[in-house]
Design a protein around this motif. Sequence first.
Motif, PDB file in Angstrom:
ATOM      1  N   GLY A 269       0.815  -1.209   0.000  1.00  0.00           N
ATOM      2  CA  GLY A 269       0.000   0.000   0.000  1.00  0.00           C
ATOM      3  C   GLY A 269       0.846   1.255   0.000  1.00  0.00           C
ATOM      4  N   LEU A 270       1.885   1.279   0.827  1.00  0.00           N
ATOM      5  CA  LEU A 270       2.762   2.445   0.893  1.00  0.00           C
ATOM      6  C   LEU A 270       3.552   2.621  -0.397  1.00  0.00           C
ATOM      7  CD1 LEU A 270       3.981   1.951   4.547  1.00  0.00           C
ATOM      8  CD2 LEU A 270       2.812   3.996   3.718  1.00  0.00           C
ATOM      9  N   SER A 271       4.055   1.539  -0.947  1.00  0.00           N
ATOM     10  CA  SER A 271       4.841   1.654  -2.181  1.00  0.00           C
ATOM     11  C   SER A 271       3.980   2.125  -3.342  1.00  0.00           C
ATOM     12  CB  SER A 271       5.501   0.320  -2.519  1.00  0.00           C
ATOM     13  OG  SER A 271       4.551  -0.663  -2.865  1.00  0.00           O
ATOM     14  N   THR A 272       2.696   1.787  -3.324  1.00  0.00           N
ATOM     15  CA  THR A 272       1.779   2.242  -4.367  1.00  0.00           C
ATOM     16  C   THR A 272       1.554   3.748  -4.278  1.00  0.00           C
ATOM     17  OG1 THR A 272       0.657   0.104  -4.418  1.00  0.00           O
ATOM     18  CG2 THR A 272      -0.551   1.988  -5.302  1.00  0.00           C
ATOM     19  N   ALA A 273       1.404   4.251  -3.060  1.00  0.00           N
ATOM     20  CA  ALA A 273       1.129   5.677  -2.860  1.00  0.00           C
ATOM     21  C   ALA A 273       2.374   6.541  -3.007  1.00  0.00           C
ATOM     22  CB  ALA A 273       0.516   5.898  -1.489  1.00  0.00           C
ATOM     23  N   TYR A 274       3.550   5.939  -2.810  1.00  0.00           N
ATOM     24  CA  TYR A 274       4.799   6.688  -2.862  1.00  0.00           C
ATOM     25  C   TYR A 274       5.724   6.053  -3.899  1.00  0.00           C
ATOM     26  CZ  TYR A 274       3.139   8.734   1.503  1.00  0.00           C
ATOM     27  OH  TYR A 274       2.398   9.388   2.459  1.00  0.00           O
ATOM     28  N   PRO A 275       5.446   6.246  -5.179  1.00  0.00           N
ATOM     29  CA  PRO A 275       6.200   5.566  -6.239  1.00  0.00           C
ATOM     30  C   PRO A 275       7.654   6.017  -6.368  1.00  0.00           C
ATOM     31  CG  PRO A 275       4.687   7.183  -7.180  1.00  0.00           C
ATOM     32  CD  PRO A 275       4.351   7.080  -5.723  1.00  0.00           C
ATOM     33  N   LYS A 276       8.025   7.105  -5.708  1.00  0.00           N
ATOM     34  CA  LYS A 276       9.416   7.554  -5.767  1.00  0.00           C
ATOM     35  C   LYS A 276      10.322   6.784  -4.803  1.00  0.00           C
ATOM     36  CE  LYS A 276       8.308  12.264  -7.283  1.00  0.00           C
ATOM     37  NZ  LYS A 276       8.430  13.716  -6.988  1.00  0.00           N
ATOM     38  N   MET A 277       9.707   5.952  -3.983  1.00  0.00           N
ATOM     39  CA  MET A 277      10.485   5.176  -3.026  1.00  0.00           C
ATOM     40  C   MET A 277      10.907   3.848  -3.641  1.00  0.00           C
ATOM     41  SD  MET A 277      10.500   7.371  -0.707  1.00  0.00           S
ATOM     42  CE  MET A 277      11.519   6.403   0.405  1.00  0.00           C
ATOM     43  N   PRO A 278      12.099   3.331  -3.303  1.00  0.00           N
ATOM     44  CA  PRO A 278      12.544   2.056  -3.876  1.00  0.00           C
ATOM     45  C   PRO A 278      11.669   0.911  -3.399  1.00  0.00           C
ATOM     46  CG  PRO A 278      14.006   2.749  -2.098  1.00  0.00           C
ATOM     47  CD  PRO A 278      13.080   3.893  -2.348  1.00  0.00           C
ATOM     48  N   THR A 320      16.599  -5.962   6.659  1.00  0.00           N
ATOM     49  CA  THR A 320      15.739  -5.860   7.830  1.00  0.00           C
ATOM     50  C   THR A 320      14.843  -4.629   7.687  1.00  0.00           C
ATOM     51  OG1 THR A 320      17.283  -4.469   9.057  1.00  0.00           O
ATOM     52  CG2 THR A 320      17.561  -6.874   9.240  1.00  0.00           C
ATOM     53  N   LEU A 321      13.865  -4.504   8.585  1.00  0.00           N
ATOM     54  CA  LEU A 321      13.006  -3.319   8.566  1.00  0.00           C
ATOM     55  C   LEU A 321      13.830  -2.046   8.741  1.00  0.00           C
ATOM     56  CD1 LEU A 321       9.928  -4.530  10.647  1.00  0.00           C
ATOM     57  CD2 LEU A 321       9.877  -3.737   8.281  1.00  0.00           C
ATOM     58  N   ASP A 322      14.759  -2.048   9.684  1.00  0.00           N
ATOM     59  CA  ASP A 322      15.564  -0.844   9.922  1.00  0.00           C
ATOM     60  C   ASP A 322      16.414  -0.489   8.707  1.00  0.00           C
ATOM     61  OD1 ASP A 322      14.589  -0.366  12.448  1.00  0.00           O
ATOM     62  OD2 ASP A 322      16.172  -1.503  13.463  1.00  0.00           O
ATOM     63  N   GLU A 323      16.942  -1.501   8.015  1.00  0.00           N
ATOM     64  CA  GLU A 323      17.734  -1.232   6.811  1.00  0.00           C
ATOM     65  C   GLU A 323      16.861  -0.672   5.693  1.00  0.00           C
ATOM     66  OE1 GLU A 323      21.301  -4.554   7.283  1.00  0.00           O
ATOM     67  OE2 GLU A 323      19.361  -5.153   6.436  1.00  0.00           O
ATOM     68  N   ILE A 324      15.633  -1.145   5.606  1.00  0.00           N
ATOM     69  CA  ILE A 324      14.700  -0.603   4.608  1.00  0.00           C
ATOM     70  C   ILE A 324      14.355   0.844   4.941  1.00  0.00           C
ATOM     71  CG2 ILE A 324      12.354  -0.782   3.686  1.00  0.00           C
ATOM     72  CD1 ILE A 324      12.647  -3.839   4.011  1.00  0.00           C
ATOM     73  N   TYR A 325      14.129   1.136   6.225  1.00  0.00           N
ATOM     74  CA  TYR A 325      13.799   2.507   6.623  1.00  0.00           C
ATOM     75  C   TYR A 325      14.885   3.499   6.234  1.00  0.00           C
ATOM     76  CZ  TYR A 325      10.141   0.464   9.629  1.00  0.00           C
ATOM     77  OH  TYR A 325       9.054  -0.222  10.105  1.00  0.00           O
ATOM     78  N   ALA A 326      16.117   3.052   6.147  1.00  0.00           N
ATOM     79  CA  ALA A 326      17.237   3.950   5.835  1.00  0.00           C
ATOM     80  C   ALA A 326      17.374   4.243   4.346  1.00  0.00           C
ATOM     81  CB  ALA A 326      18.538   3.346   6.355  1.00  0.00           C
ATOM     82  N   LEU A 327      16.690   3.481   3.497  1.00  0.00           N
ATOM     83  CA  LEU A 327      16.820   3.661   2.057  1.00  0.00           C
ATOM     84  C   LEU A 327      16.115   4.931   1.596  1.00  0.00           C
ATOM     85  CD1 LEU A 327      16.182  -0.017   0.871  1.00  0.00           C
ATOM     86  CD2 LEU A 327      18.384   1.150   1.188  1.00  0.00           C
ATOM     87  N   GLY A 329      14.437   7.493  -1.448  1.00  0.00           N
ATOM     88  CA  GLY A 329      13.772   7.537  -2.738  1.00  0.00           C
ATOM     89  C   GLY A 329      14.372   8.618  -3.616  1.00  0.00           C
ATOM     90  N   THR A 330      13.835   8.754  -4.808  1.00  0.00           N
ATOM     91  CA  THR A 330      14.372   9.740  -5.752  1.00  0.00           C
ATOM     92  C   THR A 330      14.099  11.174  -5.322  1.00  0.00           C
ATOM     93  OG1 THR A 330      12.343   9.559  -7.079  1.00  0.00           O
ATOM     94  CG2 THR A 330      14.193   8.147  -7.701  1.00  0.00           C
ATOM     95  N   TRP A 335      12.623   5.804   3.511  1.00  0.00           N
ATOM     96  CA  TRP A 335      11.417   5.029   3.811  1.00  0.00           C
ATOM     97  C   TRP A 335      10.961   5.299   5.244  1.00  0.00           C
ATOM     98  CZ3 TRP A 335       7.490   3.393   1.530  1.00  0.00           C
ATOM     99  CH2 TRP A 335       7.515   2.733   0.306  1.00  0.00           C
ATOM    100  N   GLY A 336      11.918   5.473   6.140  1.00  0.00           N
ATOM    101  CA  GLY A 336      11.562   5.754   7.526  1.00  0.00           C
ATOM    102  C   GLY A 336      10.764   7.037   7.665  1.00  0.00           C
ATOM    103  N   GLU A 337      11.122   8.060   6.898  1.00  0.00           N
ATOM    104  CA  GLU A 337      10.396   9.329   6.955  1.00  0.00           C
ATOM    105  C   GLU A 337       8.985   9.162   6.402  1.00  0.00           C
ATOM    106  OE1 GLU A 337      14.049  12.553   6.512  1.00  0.00           O
ATOM    107  OE2 GLU A 337      13.277  11.548   4.720  1.00  0.00           O
ATOM    108  N   VAL A 338       8.846   8.390   5.337  1.00  0.00           N
ATOM    109  CA  VAL A 338       7.516   8.160   4.761  1.00  0.00           C
ATOM    110  C   VAL A 338       6.629   7.421   5.757  1.00  0.00           C
ATOM    111  CG1 VAL A 338       6.270   6.865   2.985  1.00  0.00           C
ATOM    112  CG2 VAL A 338       8.272   8.224   2.368  1.00  0.00           C
ATOM    113  N   VAL A 339       7.179   6.414   6.405  1.00  0.00           N
ATOM    114  CA  VAL A 339       6.400   5.666   7.391  1.00  0.00           C
ATOM    115  C   VAL A 339       6.032   6.558   8.574  1.00  0.00           C
ATOM    116  CG1 VAL A 339       6.448   3.715   9.000  1.00  0.00           C
ATOM    117  CG2 VAL A 339       7.373   3.456   6.686  1.00  0.00           C
ATOM    118  N   ASP A 340       6.953   7.386   9.017  1.00  0.00           N
ATOM    119  CA  ASP A 340       6.665   8.292  10.141  1.00  0.00           C
ATOM    120  C   ASP A 340       5.584   9.314   9.796  1.00  0.00           C
ATOM    121  OD1 ASP A 340       8.359   7.157  11.996  1.00  0.00           O
ATOM    122  OD2 ASP A 340      10.061   8.458  11.502  1.00  0.00           O
TER     123      ASP A 340
END
Length: 430
Positions: A269-278, A320-327, A329-330, A335-340
């Motif tokens: 759901g998040l990746s669909t709404a935020y297509p600039k994120m990996p 891991t989740l934490d490693e994904i949060y650090a990635l 986007g363009t 990802w962590g900021e988007v989730v927050d």
Amino acid sequence: MDPTEREHPVKGRSFALLTAVAAFAAAAGIVPAASAAAVSCTAADAAIYTPPSSVTAAPGTLLACEPVTLKEVPGSIPMKAWKVQYASTDVAGNRIAVSGTIAVPTAAWTGTGTRPVVAFNPGTLGLGPQCAFSKQLAGAYQDEYEGDNIAAALKAGYAVAATDGVGYLDGQTHTYVVGANAAHALLDGARTAFQVPGAGLSAGTEVGIWGYSEGGAASLWAAQLASSYAPDLTIAGVASGGVPGDLKVTAAALNGSAFAGFLADAVIGLSTAYPKMPFDSLLNDTGRTAVTNVKKNCLYGTILGFAFADISGYTTDKLTLDEIYALKGTDGRTWGEVVDEQKLGVGIGTAPSGAKYPIGFPVLQYRGLLDEVIPAATEDSTRQAYCQAGVPTQWNTYLAEHLLADGAAVNDVITWFGRRFAGQAFTGNC
């Protein structure tokens, strides 16, 4: 006046004043100008779920509707009901179309003022297009639905505007747990209810907003965005249960658990709404197959198909989740900021406080004491954030697990809305 008491809206405003206000608001683009393009409720069912080539109408404008029988609402309640497609706004500010259901009891309203509207967002149904709440209520597909909630509202005499949420039209993906999308769809569903031919609802009537689990987050986001996004709505109160207020806390608990399927829904759901994120570039073959399956499943298929799955098993680098949060986007965000950005209770305050999200009506929050899906820590901290911000808040708990807590609370929620619609004084229990 007690600071937690809500002032009841003035009844009986003059027709001239209402007309002038409506004309000004429509010109400003904050409410749909229904009279400009009246919609006849003769759409084919397929048309409700066919996305328009473009949407230019104001948010909340009725785009299409058809009469429908709600086969999965128990109790044989005399009513009129319609499937609807209406205009809304996504998190990027684009005009979009959303589907939903409007239902109105045929019995005359005997309460205070005009018949209220309860805007309702269901809990998690799954990402498959067949899972749309409007399809489940009409009996086209049955996996998990909240027909009892709808029945309770209708039995109380309230009209219901139940949104499917963003992304259930053909060829789309539901943007699960995206706060702004959920809030906009819910608020615009309430606006749409006043435009359905034959519904007999009065513009300016009071609105209650309700949801549990996914819907609990949606309804609280609607509370936070109502003053800026839908100032034309007269909101009497918001009831939110089983709220995943902090997605990071929730994700940590879900990952590798029996309910990891909810995390799969959230990631997609998040990746669909935020297509600039990996996203696609991170997946291994197992991950790509999983995404395809999640987009086809409803609730139980998702839970059973992904029980005890760990997100690292779906990425090429075992992230891991934490490693994904650090990635990043363009656009430079992580990802962590988007989730927050989806976290509830941040920047809230009372109506005159100058807060980013002013809330000028009471809030009811509730949860099951045996909840095995949403961590108690995030549900409790969301409630505490509301109390600390001075938002008049009632907190209820039930001796039930996650799914059963919704049903356990229904009668209390309906009673609470009745008091709000009647203009009774409210003091929370913070």
